[in-house]
Design an enzyme around this catalytic site. Structure first.
Site, PDB file in Angstrom:
ATOM      1  N   GLY A  11       0.847  -1.205   0.000  1.00 27.85           N
ATOM      2  CA  GLY A  11       0.000   0.000   0.000  1.00 27.85           C
ATOM      3  C   GLY A  11       0.871   1.240   0.000  1.00 27.85           C
ATOM      4  N   ALA A  12       2.052   1.112  -0.607  1.00 29.08           N
ATOM      5  CA  ALA A  12       3.112   2.124  -0.488  1.00 29.08           C
ATOM      6  C   ALA A  12       2.741   3.481  -1.100  1.00 29.08           C
ATOM      7  CB  ALA A  12       4.392   1.606  -1.127  1.00 29.08           C
ATOM      8  N   HIS A 136     -13.871  11.185  10.351  1.00 35.17           N
ATOM      9  CA  HIS A 136     -12.732  10.941   9.457  1.00 35.17           C
ATOM     10  C   HIS A 136     -12.863  11.721   8.150  1.00 35.17           C
ATOM     11  CE1 HIS A 136     -11.952   7.491  12.101  1.00 35.17           C
ATOM     12  NE2 HIS A 136     -10.724   7.477  11.583  1.00 35.17           N
ATOM     13  N   LYS A 140     -12.165   7.769   3.255  1.00 31.80           N
ATOM     14  CA  LYS A 140     -12.058   6.510   4.003  1.00 31.80           C
ATOM     15  C   LYS A 140     -13.073   5.491   3.482  1.00 31.80           C
ATOM     16  CE  LYS A 140     -12.013   4.705   8.736  1.00 31.80           C
ATOM     17  NZ  LYS A 140     -10.907   3.788   8.422  1.00 31.80           N
ATOM     18  N   GLY A 146     -12.175   1.132  12.176  1.00 33.63           N
ATOM     19  CA  GLY A 146     -11.708  -0.020  12.953  1.00 33.63           C
ATOM     20  C   GLY A 146     -11.513   0.349  14.407  1.00 33.63           C
TER      21      GLY A 146
HETATM   22  N1  NAI Z   1      -3.956   1.167  12.179  1.00 36.41           N
HETATM   23  C1  NAI Z   1      -3.817   2.491  12.026  1.00 36.41           C
HETATM   24  O1  NAI Z   1      -3.219   3.181  12.880  1.00 36.41           O
HETATM   25  C2  NAI Z   1      -4.340   3.133  10.788  1.00 36.41           C
HETATM   26  C3  NAI Z   1      -5.028   2.370   9.897  1.00 36.41           C
HETATM   27  N2  NAI Z   1      -5.461   2.908   8.728  1.00 36.41           N
HETATM   28  C4  NAI Z   1      -6.064   1.967   7.797  1.00 36.41           C
HETATM   29  O2  NAI Z   1      -5.117   1.692   6.775  1.00 36.41           O
HETATM   30  C5  NAI Z   1      -5.798   1.383   5.557  1.00 36.41           C
HETATM   31  C6  NAI Z   1      -5.269   2.269   4.448  1.00 36.41           C
HETATM   32  O3  NAI Z   1      -5.598   3.618   4.719  1.00 36.41           O
HETATM   33  P1  NAI Z   1      -5.115   4.785   3.737  1.00 36.41           P
HETATM   34  O4  NAI Z   1      -3.630   4.760   3.602  1.00 36.41           O
HETATM   35  O5  NAI Z   1      -5.784   6.009   4.200  1.00 36.41           O
HETATM   36  O6  NAI Z   1      -5.784   4.305   2.365  1.00 36.41           O
HETATM   37  P2  NAI Z   1      -5.316   4.670   0.873  1.00 36.41           P
HETATM   38  O7  NAI Z   1      -6.472   4.319  -0.005  1.00 36.41           O
HETATM   39  O8  NAI Z   1      -4.741   6.025   0.812  1.00 36.41           O
HETATM   40  O9  NAI Z   1      -4.113   3.650   0.604  1.00 36.41           O
HETATM   41  C7  NAI Z   1      -4.272   2.288   0.365  1.00 36.41           C
HETATM   42  C8  NAI Z   1      -3.261   1.890  -0.693  1.00 36.41           C
HETATM   43  O10 NAI Z   1      -3.297   0.474  -0.826  1.00 36.41           O
HETATM   44  C9  NAI Z   1      -3.159   0.198  -2.218  1.00 36.41           C
HETATM   45  N3  NAI Z   1      -3.627  -1.162  -2.491  1.00 36.41           N
HETATM   46  C10 NAI Z   1      -4.885  -1.589  -2.684  1.00 36.41           C
HETATM   47  N4  NAI Z   1      -4.888  -2.914  -2.927  1.00 36.41           N
HETATM   48  C11 NAI Z   1      -3.603  -3.316  -2.867  1.00 36.41           C
HETATM   49  C12 NAI Z   1      -2.957  -4.567  -3.034  1.00 36.41           C
HETATM   50  N5  NAI Z   1      -3.665  -5.678  -3.319  1.00 36.41           N
HETATM   51  N6  NAI Z   1      -1.613  -4.613  -2.887  1.00 36.41           N
HETATM   52  C13 NAI Z   1      -0.891  -3.506  -2.616  1.00 36.41           C
HETATM   53  N7  NAI Z   1      -1.448  -2.297  -2.471  1.00 36.41           N
HETATM   54  C14 NAI Z   1      -2.786  -2.202  -2.585  1.00 36.41           C
HETATM   55  C15 NAI Z   1      -3.975   1.294  -2.903  1.00 36.41           C
HETATM   56  O11 NAI Z   1      -3.640   1.411  -4.296  1.00 36.41           O
HETATM   57  C16 NAI Z   1      -3.559   2.497  -2.078  1.00 36.41           C
HETATM   58  O12 NAI Z   1      -2.397   3.119  -2.607  1.00 36.41           O
HETATM   59  C17 NAI Z   1      -7.281   1.550   5.866  1.00 36.41           C
HETATM   60  O13 NAI Z   1      -7.829   0.289   6.209  1.00 36.41           O
HETATM   61  C18 NAI Z   1      -7.288   2.464   7.075  1.00 36.41           C
HETATM   62  O14 NAI Z   1      -8.429   2.333   7.857  1.00 36.41           O
HETATM   63  C19 NAI Z   1      -5.252   4.220   8.427  1.00 36.41           C
HETATM   64  C20 NAI Z   1      -4.615   5.035   9.299  1.00 36.41           C
HETATM   65  C21 NAI Z   1      -4.097   4.561  10.564  1.00 36.41           C
HETATM   66  O1  LIG Z   2      -8.703   5.379   7.503  1.00 32.89           O
HETATM   67  C1  LIG Z   2      -8.146   6.096   8.370  1.00 32.89           C
HETATM   68  O2  LIG Z   2      -7.740   7.236   8.117  1.00 32.89           O
HETATM   69  C2  LIG Z   2      -7.957   5.542   9.718  1.00 32.89           C
HETATM   70  N1  LIG Z   2      -8.247   4.295   9.919  1.00 32.89           N
HETATM   71  C3  LIG Z   2      -8.124   3.600  11.153  1.00 32.89           C
HETATM   72  C4  LIG Z   2      -9.484   3.160  11.639  1.00 32.89           C
HETATM   73  O3  LIG Z   2     -10.343   2.810  10.818  1.00 32.89           O
HETATM   74  O4  LIG Z   2      -9.687   3.121  12.854  1.00 32.89           O
HETATM   75  C5  LIG Z   2      -7.315   4.359  12.173  1.00 32.89           C
HETATM   76  C6  LIG Z   2      -7.540   5.839  12.169  1.00 32.89           C
HETATM   77  O5  LIG Z   2      -8.816   6.075  12.647  1.00 32.89           O
HETATM   78  C7  LIG Z   2      -7.356   6.395  10.761  1.00 32.89           C
END
Ligand code: NAI
Ligand SMILES: O=C(O)C1=N[C@H](C(=O)O)C[C@H](O)C1
Length: 250
Positions: A11-12, A136, A140, A146
């Site tokens: 997801g880089a 958010h 999203k 989550g």
């Molecule tokens: N645990 C935490 O602290 C956090 C979790 N998240 C979660 O992280 C996830 C991503 O969030 P964002 O970066 O905002 O989304 P985003 O949509 O900006 O990035 C996701 C990336 O994954 C890529 N992708 C999709 N399918 C793929 C595959 N099969 N292989 C490789 N890459 C693939 C997409 O092309 C995109 O570049 C979400 O589920 C979000 O809720 C987001 C922020 C913090």
């Molecule tokens: O998609 C986001 O941006 C985020 N996703 C995570 C979640 O679904 O809890 C963590 C944070 O809220 C940001």
């Protein structure tokens, strides 16, 4: 000095993935060996020889990624959301066949968010009412977040353990959705608005008082200390770890 830990990011090109790549490149004890996004072959990850894969992709693809990574004996730090109890059981099943592999799945790597969940869990049995509002950015994919789902599960478990009575709610006429989603009896409301990043309020109510626990991630750097901590420690934690509370001593 020991060699830096080789890390691959899935997801880089995403919002989180870009921040994670910058963070890994800046950390002296980590080295970025693969930055993979949609359209790239997963085999290129294995070819790069990472010790740890960090996944911030999409709930629809994360399970396939994780199965591949575990089958190749690579540790994983997973921030992607969408992990139900059933999904976690599937991951445990895969790990049973790879007992040396560590996987850390955390719905939120922000230290403040993790503490706010803990505070909510502690407070919830002491209040008659509790509801969650998560807010958010509008790009999203999943609702509720989550983090909100995990917070609701933890609050519900804490209230059940304390034999708390059901939360009062006299609603008998409702436009569908007006009272939010019901997660284990806890109401969760999701707001999406341009300008927001990631925010959550837990509103607790008792006779004559309310307590609001609010956390704000103002930018994605807020998640990086937790991601780096998990990346450094995952190899020493075989099996599945959910959340990084234990790594923080909580
Ligand atoms: N645990 C935490 O602290 C956090 C979790 N998240 C979660 O992280 C996830 C991503 O969030 P964002 O970066 O905002 O989304 P985003 O949509 O900006 O990035 C996701 C990336 O994954 C890529 N992708 C999709 N399918 C793929 C595959 N099969 N292989 C490789 N890459 C693939 C997409 O092309 C995109 O570049 C979400 O589920 C979000 O809720 C987001 C922020 C913090
Ligand atoms: O998609 C986001 O941006 C985020 N996703 C995570 C979640 O679904 O809890 C963590 C944070 O809220 C940001």
């Amino acid at each position: 000095m020991t060699d830096p830990v080789p890390v691959a990011v899935l997801g880089a090109r995403g919002r989180m993935g870009q921040e994670v790549c910058r963070t890994v490149e800046a950390a002296q004890d980590l080295t970025l060996v693969a930055a993979v996004d949609i359209g790239d072959e997963l085999s290129s990850v294995a070819d790069a020889g990472p010790l740890v894969v960090i996944d911030f992709t999409h709930p629809d693809v994360v399970m396939d990624n994780l199965r591949f990574v575990i089958e190749h004996g690579i540790h994983a730090v997973v921030g992607t959301t969408g992990f139900t109890a059933q999904r976690l059981d599937v991951v445990r099943g895969w790990l049973a066949a790879a007992p040396d592999v560590g996987v850390i799945v955390a719905p939120n790597f922000g230290i403040g968010a993790i503490l706010s969940m803990r505070f909510a869990e502690l407070a919830a049995p002491h209040f008659e009412s509790v509801e969650i509002v998560e807010l958010h950015h509008p790009d999203k994919a999943d609702a509720p977040s989550g983090t909100a789902a995990a917070t609701a599960h933890r609050i519900a478990a804490a209230r059940a353990a304390a034999d708390s009575p059901p939360i009062p709610d006299a609603t008998t006429t409702e436009l569908a959705g007006a009272r939010g989603a019901d997660i284990d009896g806890i109401r969760v409301h999701a707001v999406r608005a341009r300008g927001l990043v990631a925010h959550q309020e837990i509103i607790l109510g008792a006779e004559g008082e309310t307590l609001t626990i609010r956390h704000d991630s103002l930018n994605r750097s807020s998640f990086m200390p937790g991601v780096v901590l998990a990346t450094r420690q995952v190899a020493a934690h075989p099996g599945l770890t959910v959340g990084i509370d234990s790594l923080l001593g909580l």
